[in-house]
Design a protein around this motif. Sequence first.
Motif: not given
Lengths: 180, 175
Positions: B32-50
Motif C-alpha cells: 500500500g505504501q509503495e503504491e502511494t509513491v510508485l504508479p502501477k500503470e505504465g501509461g503505454f497504449t497500443i494502436p486499435d486492433g493491434y
Amino acid sequence: MIVEETLVNELKQLETQAKAFEVLVNTYKERLYWHIRRIVLNHDDTDDVLQNTFIKVYKNIDNFNGDSKLYSWMYRIATNEALTFLKKKSKKLRVSDTELQDKMIDNLQADVYFEGDEIQLKLQKAVATLPEKQKLIFNMKYFEEMKYEEISNILDTSVGGLKASYHLAVKKVESFLKED
Amino acid sequence: MNKNKNTFKTPEGYFEKFSDTLLDKISDLKSGQEETVLPKEGGFTIPDGYFGSLHANIKNRLDEEPSKVIALHGRQKFYYYAAAAVAAIVFLTIGIRTTINETPTFESLAKIEIEDYFESNDLGLSTYEIAEVIPVDNLEISDIIDNLLEDENIIEYLDDSIENFEELNLTDYEY
C-alpha cells in the motif's frame, strides 16, 4: 487453459503446426508484448521484436527439449531479442547504452502511444537509470507481478539474488521519484 | 476472588493463525505504501486492433521468408566465377608491381575500428587472461582503494559467481 505439452507436440508436427502456432500466438502475445514494450518502450520497435520472437520460437521449436516451461523459454527468447535489438540500435546510432536510454525517454514524451501522466513519465525515467538486470527484475516483479520462481527460471538467477536486486531497484526508483 | 482468572475467550485457532495474519497485514501495508509513491500503470497504449492482426502479420512474414532465397543458376554462377577470376588477376598484377611503401601500424588504425573489432568479435578472454596481459606497472594501488564498489556492482558480481546466494546469510528482503 491449454496443455503445454500437447501444444509443443502439435507445434512439432507438420500437419498440426499452423493451428498450434495460432493458439500459441494468441495465448502469449499480450504478455510478451508488454514484457518487450517495457524494455524497448516504443510500440513500433516492440512490434518488430515481438514478431521476431514468435518467428524464432516457430523456427526453433524442435530444439525445445522441455527442460523448462514453454512460457519461460519464450520469455527468455523475448528478453534476449529485446536486449539485442537495443544493443544493435545503440551501435547503429553510435551512442552509448545510457545515451540511448535517455533518447528513448525523450522520444516517449512525443510518442502517440504513450499517454502517461507526469509521475508515470518520471517512473519510466527512474527505471531507465537502473542497470540492465535490475531493470528487467523490476519490470517483471513490479509491473508484470511475476513470482520470484518464474523470474528465476527466465533469467537463470537464484531467488535470493533476485530478492536482493529487486530491493535495491525499488529503493533507487523510490529515491529518484522523491527527488525535486 | 481469583484476579488471574481469565473470563475472555478468543476465536478458535486464533493464536495459531495470528502470525500468518500479521505477516499478511504487514505485506499489505508495505505494498500500500509503495503504491502511494510508485504508479502501477505504465501509461503505454497500443494502436486499435493491434493484437487482432498480429497472428496474420507474423504468418505473412513466415510465408514471405522462403521466397527471399534466390537460387543461382549455372550461367549466373559462371559469370560470378569469371568476374572473380578477372578481379583476382588484376589485383595480383597490381599488387606485385606496386611496392608497398608503408606497412599498417597499430597507431594508424582508427580507434573506432579497434572498438568495432572488439565489439563484433567475442574474444572469449577470461578475467585471468585479461589480468595477464595488463601490465601491473600501469596500476596504482590507489586505483583500487579510491574506487569504492557500488552495491549494485557487488550484487551483480555475486549473482554471476555465487551459486547458492543463501549461503551468504544476507537479510532476506521480501516485497
